[in-house]
Structure formats: C-alpha cells, structure tokens
Design a protein around this motif. Structure first.
Motif, PDB file in Angstrom:
ATOM      1  N   ARG A  34       0.839  -1.214   0.000  1.00  0.00           N
ATOM      2  CA  ARG A  34       0.000   0.000   0.000  1.00  0.00           C
ATOM      3  C   ARG A  34       0.872   1.262   0.000  1.00  0.00           C
ATOM      4  NH1 ARG A  34      -3.849   0.140   4.589  1.00  0.00           N
ATOM      5  NH2 ARG A  34      -4.744   1.896   3.492  1.00  0.00           N
ATOM      6  N   ILE A  35       2.032   1.159  -0.649  1.00  0.00           N
ATOM      7  CA  ILE A  35       2.877   2.336  -0.796  1.00  0.00           C
ATOM      8  C   ILE A  35       2.691   2.846  -2.224  1.00  0.00           C
ATOM      9  CG2 ILE A  35       5.281   3.079  -1.045  1.00  0.00           C
ATOM     10  CD1 ILE A  35       5.955   1.546   1.425  1.00  0.00           C
ATOM     11  N   ALA A  36       2.160   4.065  -2.335  1.00  0.00           N
ATOM     12  CA  ALA A  36       1.936   4.656  -3.654  1.00  0.00           C
ATOM     13  C   ALA A  36       3.228   5.330  -4.096  1.00  0.00           C
ATOM     14  CB  ALA A  36       0.795   5.669  -3.575  1.00  0.00           C
ATOM     15  N   ASN A  37       3.966   4.612  -4.918  1.00  0.00           N
ATOM     16  CA  ASN A  37       5.274   5.116  -5.325  1.00  0.00           C
ATOM     17  C   ASN A  37       5.122   6.091  -6.499  1.00  0.00           C
ATOM     18  OD1 ASN A  37       7.856   5.621  -6.049  1.00  0.00           O
ATOM     19  ND2 ASN A  37       8.425   3.511  -6.479  1.00  0.00           N
ATOM     20  N   LEU A  38       4.989   7.357  -6.148  1.00  0.00           N
ATOM     21  CA  LEU A  38       4.792   8.398  -7.157  1.00  0.00           C
ATOM     22  C   LEU A  38       6.077   8.666  -7.951  1.00  0.00           C
ATOM     23  CD1 LEU A  38       2.078   9.789  -7.566  1.00  0.00           C
ATOM     24  CD2 LEU A  38       3.008  11.816  -6.478  1.00  0.00           C
ATOM     25  N   ALA A  39       7.180   8.105  -7.479  1.00  0.00           N
ATOM     26  CA  ALA A  39       8.458   8.295  -8.191  1.00  0.00           C
ATOM     27  C   ALA A  39       8.739   7.148  -9.144  1.00  0.00           C
ATOM     28  CB  ALA A  39       9.595   8.427  -7.172  1.00  0.00           C
ATOM     29  N   HIS A  40       7.769   6.241  -9.298  1.00  0.00           N
ATOM     30  CA  HIS A  40       8.027   5.040 -10.107  1.00  0.00           C
ATOM     31  C   HIS A  40       8.471   5.407 -11.530  1.00  0.00           C
ATOM     32  CE1 HIS A  40       7.730   0.681 -10.318  1.00  0.00           C
ATOM     33  NE2 HIS A  40       7.311   0.817 -11.559  1.00  0.00           N
ATOM     34  N   GLY A  41       7.763   6.364 -12.123  1.00  0.00           N
ATOM     35  CA  GLY A  41       8.100   6.784 -13.488  1.00  0.00           C
ATOM     36  C   GLY A  41       9.490   7.399 -13.572  1.00  0.00           C
ATOM     37  N   ASP A  42       9.877   8.100 -12.523  1.00  0.00           N
ATOM     38  CA  ASP A  42      11.215   8.717 -12.527  1.00  0.00           C
ATOM     39  C   ASP A  42      12.305   7.654 -12.419  1.00  0.00           C
ATOM     40  OD1 ASP A  42      10.583  11.759 -12.303  1.00  0.00           O
ATOM     41  OD2 ASP A  42       9.249  10.745 -10.903  1.00  0.00           O
ATOM     42  N   ARG A  92      -0.611   6.005   9.863  1.00  0.00           N
ATOM     43  CA  ARG A  92      -2.065   5.774   9.859  1.00  0.00           C
ATOM     44  C   ARG A  92      -2.634   5.807   8.451  1.00  0.00           C
ATOM     45  NH1 ARG A  92      -4.459   8.909  15.177  1.00  0.00           N
ATOM     46  NH2 ARG A  92      -3.367   7.599  16.662  1.00  0.00           N
ATOM     47  N   GLU A  93      -2.037   6.605   7.591  1.00  0.00           N
ATOM     48  CA  GLU A  93      -2.496   6.715   6.201  1.00  0.00           C
ATOM     49  C   GLU A  93      -1.322   6.388   5.276  1.00  0.00           C
ATOM     50  OE1 GLU A  93      -5.468   7.395   5.091  1.00  0.00           O
ATOM     51  OE2 GLU A  93      -6.483   8.071   6.897  1.00  0.00           O
ATOM     52  N   PRO A  94      -0.993   5.107   5.147  1.00  0.00           N
ATOM     53  CA  PRO A  94       0.223   4.766   4.375  1.00  0.00           C
ATOM     54  C   PRO A  94       0.182   5.275   2.936  1.00  0.00           C
ATOM     55  CG  PRO A  94      -1.048   2.785   4.910  1.00  0.00           C
ATOM     56  CD  PRO A  94      -1.666   3.903   5.665  1.00  0.00           C
ATOM     57  N   GLU A  95      -1.015   5.267   2.315  1.00  0.00           N
ATOM     58  CA  GLU A  95      -1.078   5.704   0.918  1.00  0.00           C
ATOM     59  C   GLU A  95      -0.786   7.201   0.800  1.00  0.00           C
ATOM     60  OE1 GLU A  95      -4.633   3.764   0.793  1.00  0.00           O
ATOM     61  OE2 GLU A  95      -4.090   2.306  -0.730  1.00  0.00           O
ATOM     62  N   LEU A  96      -1.422   7.989   1.685  1.00  0.00           N
ATOM     63  CA  LEU A  96      -1.221   9.439   1.624  1.00  0.00           C
ATOM     64  C   LEU A  96       0.227   9.797   1.983  1.00  0.00           C
ATOM     65  CD1 LEU A  96      -2.455  12.253   1.242  1.00  0.00           C
ATOM     66  CD2 LEU A  96      -3.023  12.258   3.683  1.00  0.00           C
ATOM     67  N   ALA A  97       0.732   9.185   3.057  1.00  0.00           N
ATOM     68  CA  ALA A  97       2.109   9.482   3.495  1.00  0.00           C
ATOM     69  C   ALA A  97       3.108   9.116   2.391  1.00  0.00           C
ATOM     70  CB  ALA A  97       2.422   8.712   4.772  1.00  0.00           C
ATOM     71  N   SER A  98       2.905   7.944   1.766  1.00  0.00           N
ATOM     72  CA  SER A  98       3.849   7.519   0.722  1.00  0.00           C
ATOM     73  C   SER A  98       3.699   8.387  -0.526  1.00  0.00           C
ATOM     74  CB  SER A  98       3.641   6.049   0.376  1.00  0.00           C
ATOM     75  OG  SER A  98       2.331   5.800  -0.050  1.00  0.00           O
ATOM     76  N   PHE A  99       2.461   8.801  -0.790  1.00  0.00           N
ATOM     77  CA  PHE A  99       2.194   9.689  -1.923  1.00  0.00           C
ATOM     78  C   PHE A  99       3.044  10.962  -1.800  1.00  0.00           C
ATOM     79  CE2 PHE A  99      -0.522  12.473  -4.485  1.00  0.00           C
ATOM     80  CZ  PHE A  99      -0.879  11.632  -5.523  1.00  0.00           C
TER      81      PHE A  99
END
Lengths: 294, 235
Positions: A34-42, A92-99
């Motif tokens: 549940r980690i939204a890796n917003l840097a994946h494309g980079d 508490r909010e893994p998606e938001l924090a990882s985002f």
C-alpha cells in the motif's frame, strides 16, 4: 491498409508487454505494501538514462544496461525502504504518506537527472542491425523486437518467482492479507524490503526497454510513466500481477488502434475511457476479482 | 505459560483495556466472554503482537513479548484465528499452509505436514482449490489447519464458531480438544456462553475493557454482576 492493421496490432502488442512490465514492477509495491510510489516513473526514466549513458558514453549495447539499471536502482530502493519504508507502512495513512514522500523523491530524481544530463530530450544512439525485420508483410523495428523479447523472457521468470517460490507466495499473500501473514510467522518488514528492492530494479529495467522502444525521453518524462503505471494496474486489478500484464495489453491496443482510426490525439483519450469503463463495470479491474473475490 | 499482568490499551480517550491480568497454563482452555466492545479482540491483538499495549506485561514462558513483532511472537508458538477468517484468498488451500515458515527442513516434508494438517480438518480434497472458493466455515477450518502448521504452544481463538455449520463446529471442537490433550494453552473468545461453559473450566468475563468476573462456569452463571451486565437473565 491490408498490412497496416496487423502491423499496428503487432506493435501495440509489443508496447502492451512493456506497459505490462511497467505495471508489474509497480504492483509489487503498491499491491503488497500500500505504498503509492509516485516516483516510479522517474525510476523508469533513470533506467533510460543509465542506458543512454552506457551506450552514448561507453559504447555498450543497451542489453548491458539491463543488469546495471537493475542493480543500481535496486540499491536505491533498498536505501529508500531503509530510510522511510517501514515508517510509511506503519503510518495511519500509508497511501497518503507515501504519496507525499515519493512526490518529493520524484522531484529529487528528476532534478538530479536534469543536473547530470540537462533538460534536452535524449535518445540512445545504438542501432541494431538490421534496423528492422520483415515477415508475412509485417515490419518490426529490431530494437522493438529486442525490447519485447527481453520483456517476454523476464515475465516468466518473475511469474515463476511470484507463483512458485515461497517468497513469491508470501509476497502475494501480503497483497491479500498482511495481518494474516504476520501472525503465521513471516517477517513482513524483511519481505517488504525485498519487494521494494525488486520493484525498483524492475522499474529500472523497464526504463531500458522504454529507451529501446520510444524515440526520446527527458528528465521530465517520469510523471507520464507513473500515471501510465497506475492506469495499467487499476485497469488490470490492483495487486494482481496477471492483471498488470492484461491491463498493459488492453491499454496499448486501445491507444494504438484508436490512433490509427481516429488520429494521434485520441489515442490516450480512448485509453483512459476504457479505464473509466472498466472501473464502472468491474471496479476490481480486469483480473482483480480472481485474486480478491470477497 | 502465558502470563498477562496489568495490560492497558487506549485509543485516544477510549480505554479499550484496563489493567487486564490473567494466566493460562499448558493444556488449559480459558474462556473469554463479553459484549461487543468489551476489549476481547484488542486483548488478543496485544498478545499476538498486532497491537502494542500502553502498559503492563505479557510473558510467554517467562519472556516478555510486549513490543515483539507478530512474526516473532508466532515463531515462539503463539497462533491465533480471527472472527472473520483471514485467509490468502488468491492462494490455493495448500499454499495457504506452506507459505508459513515451519520446522520442516525441506519442501517435501513441509508439504507432507501441510497435507496431514488439511486431512485433520477434512480439507485435503480441496487442497488445489483457491481459498476464495471455500465456504465461511471451511475458511475457519483452513485457519485451524494453518495453526496446526506452526506447532503452537498457545492458541487464541476469536469467535471460531460464529456462522459455522454444526458439523464443522463439531470437527473444530474435536481439534480443540486434541490440542488440549497435546498441552496447548487456549484462550477462547466466544459469544455463546453455553459453548464456553462446555469447553472451558475457567471463564473470564470482560466489560468495558476490564475484567468483570472470573471463575468456573458454575460461578459465572450465578454471578450477579455477570447476570446484570451480560447475560440479562440467570441461566
């Protein structure tokens, strides 16, 4: 026109495999942790620049960039998980924090690429001989065939690892139920560290394939691939490795065929319309229900 | 074996556990009852490491396990089930068992043990089926088989019989009794007082995060505090 449609379908299939590969590397981390890796494309673009550096500066074949990109970017993934992964997962909010965290990482990677390679779009100078192959009236660029061949050779290895090894089964178990995995004695932190490193390494390899297939890439291309990766995994079904491949294929075919019949500007629109339609009809995605059935 | 002393846990202003103390010895089944929100599942989560208590001590064979990661607690022999079964739905029934670490050195021995565990709960015919194909009751049996795989010393059952067919319930109870004979310590959370009275010699009644009463089934049945707070009428 008689050979145009089969040509487009063949090239779309090649793109689909690469999009699927992109989604596969992303779903390992997003689905399981549940980690939204917003840097994946980079990270993908960093893989493309590694290919560029090895081919343009040192004259190596792009194939040589595959292990180099995998190794360097796996180490980056390992380091980032060590720094922040556990904290992000336990927040508490893994998606938001990882985002938010990975938005920062995305900016740092693109700024670093900008610093090293300047803002110009780059392309690899290496040329395979012959430039293309022709068979049954179809014409495929050699570089695209190599990219598809590499992806098709790696996908079974990844699937073997995910579906046949205990580590792979545990990783898929994490996608399905993290708590259950923890209470049967699996060290989820160690598993996540492994998954994170592999995901980054595979993203780097995707970058090598993208450098072979697309005419150019720049330090600013990262977000496009991040969005594409998320589209592919949502289309295929979050957390489903098979779905990532299916999503990549459906998106590429839609995009390419629409471009053929309705023009260049409509390709992406059609791809996103298919995504919306799938979400409305099958909210779990094309293959999501197979693994997530409630 | 398992000693819990003064364990407390709060979620903001809500005190989910208030100074809970209890002991369970090998081969003993302790029943835990209470209305919804009494703190039963929170206590189980604290024991198995999914939650960290704010204070107190939880000792397993004399070793404090508070703050220990759930996988380490599991490796020490503490297993648990959940009220809503938590299987790996996209894995086969057999894979659900072999995914867990075990004492078996090689894969074949592990698979053999997994098959034996499935046979014990009569799920061996479904070994190749996906877990999502199982009924709710069968999923609970799958959790039970997964417990057998980790060689538990202590088992925490959270509402194991809820929504289960009577035939499957009987099988589950037989396995539970078998565990007791093998000196496994059991903490059994159950809403149905009748079932708890049959399976446990000692019952603990929780209310609003604290222990309201503790004693034999006969003592609990007639305890005025329990009758007033939980049972409503004397049984």
């Amino acid at each position: 026109m008689a050979t145009l449609v089969p040509n487009i379908i063949l090239n779309a299939a090649i793109l689909g495999v690469i999009y699927g590969f992109l989604g596969l590397s992303l779903t390992i981390v997003y689905g399981g942790m549940r980690i939204a890796n917003l840097a994946h494309g980079d990270i993908v673009v960093a893989g493309s620049f590694i290919t560029y550096a090895l081919t343009a500066k040192f004259g190596y074949s792009p194939i040589a960039a595959l292990p180099v990109a995998f190794t360097y970017l796996s180490v980056l993934g390992y380091g980032l998980y060590r720094i922040a992964g556990k904290r992000l997962q336990n927040s508490r909010e893994p998606e938001l924090a990882s985002f938010l965290f990975f938005y920062g990482v995305s900016l740092m990677i693109s700024a670093s690429l900008l610093f090293v390679f300047d803002a110009d779009a780059r392309a690899i100078s290496f040329q395979f001989r012959p430039l293309s192959f022709q068979f049954l009236g179809l014409r495929v660029p050699h570089a695209r065939l190599v990219a598809a061949g590499v992806a098709l050779a790696l996908v079974p290895v990844i699937f073997w690892a995910l579906y046949q090894t205990i580590y792979g089964k545990a990783l898929r178990g994490a996608i399905m139920n993290r708590d259950a995995l923890r209470i049967v004695g699996i060290d989820i932190d160690r598993l996540s560290l492994f998954a994170f490193s592999i995901s980054f390494g595979l993203a780097g390899m995707t970058g090598v394939l993208i450098a072979l297939v697309f005419p150019a890439f720049s330090p600013f291309s990262g977000m496009d691939y991040t969005i594409l990766g998320f589209v592919v995994i949502v289309l295929g079904g979050l957390g489903s490795p098979l779905g990532a491949l299916a999503g990549g294929m459906v998106f590429a075919l839609t995009e390419q065929l629409t471009t053929l019949y309705l023009g260049q500007s409509t390709g992406l629109i059609a791809g996103f319309l298919v995504l919306v339609a799938v979400i409305v009809v099958r909210p779990a995605g094309l293959m999501g229900q197979v693994e997530w059935r409630a | 074996m398992l000693r819990i002393s003064g364990v407390s846990k709060s979620f903001g202003a809500i005190r989910a556990l208030r100074e809970i103390s209890l002991n369970i010895e090998p081969g003993e089944a302790v029943g835990l009852m209470g209305v919804n929100g009494a703190g039963k599942s929170t206590l189980l989560n604290c024991i198995c490491g999914l939650m960290k208590p704010d204070g107190g001590a939880i000792e397993l064979d004399g070793k404090n396990i508070i703050g220990m990661a759930p996988h380490r607690v599991s490796m020490m022999g503490v297993g648990r089930t959940f009220q809503v079964p938590r299987s790996f739905r996209g894995l086969t029934v057999l894979e659900n068992l072999i995914v867990a670490p075990s004492r078996e050195a090689d894969r074949e021995a592990k698979a053999d043990r997994a098959h034996k565990a499935l046979k014990r709960v009569k799920l061996d015919r479904l070994a190749s089926n996906y877990a999502w194909e199982l009924s709710g009751g069968q999923q609970k049996l799958l959790e039970l088989a997964r417990l057998i795989m980790i060689w538990p010393n202590v088992v925490l059952f959270d509402e194991p019989f809820a929504g289960m067919h009577s035939d499957l319930c009987r099988m589950f109870i037989d396995e539970l009794k078998e565990m007791l004979q093998q000196r496994v310590a059991i903490l059994l959370v159950c809403h149905d007082p009748g079932t708890l009275y049959r399976l446990s010699r000692r019952i603990i009644v929780m209310h609003e995060g604290g222990i309201l009463a503790e004693g034999s089934p006969e003592q609990i049945k007639t305890d005025p505090k329990v009758v007033d707070a939980y049972l409503g009428t004397a049984h």
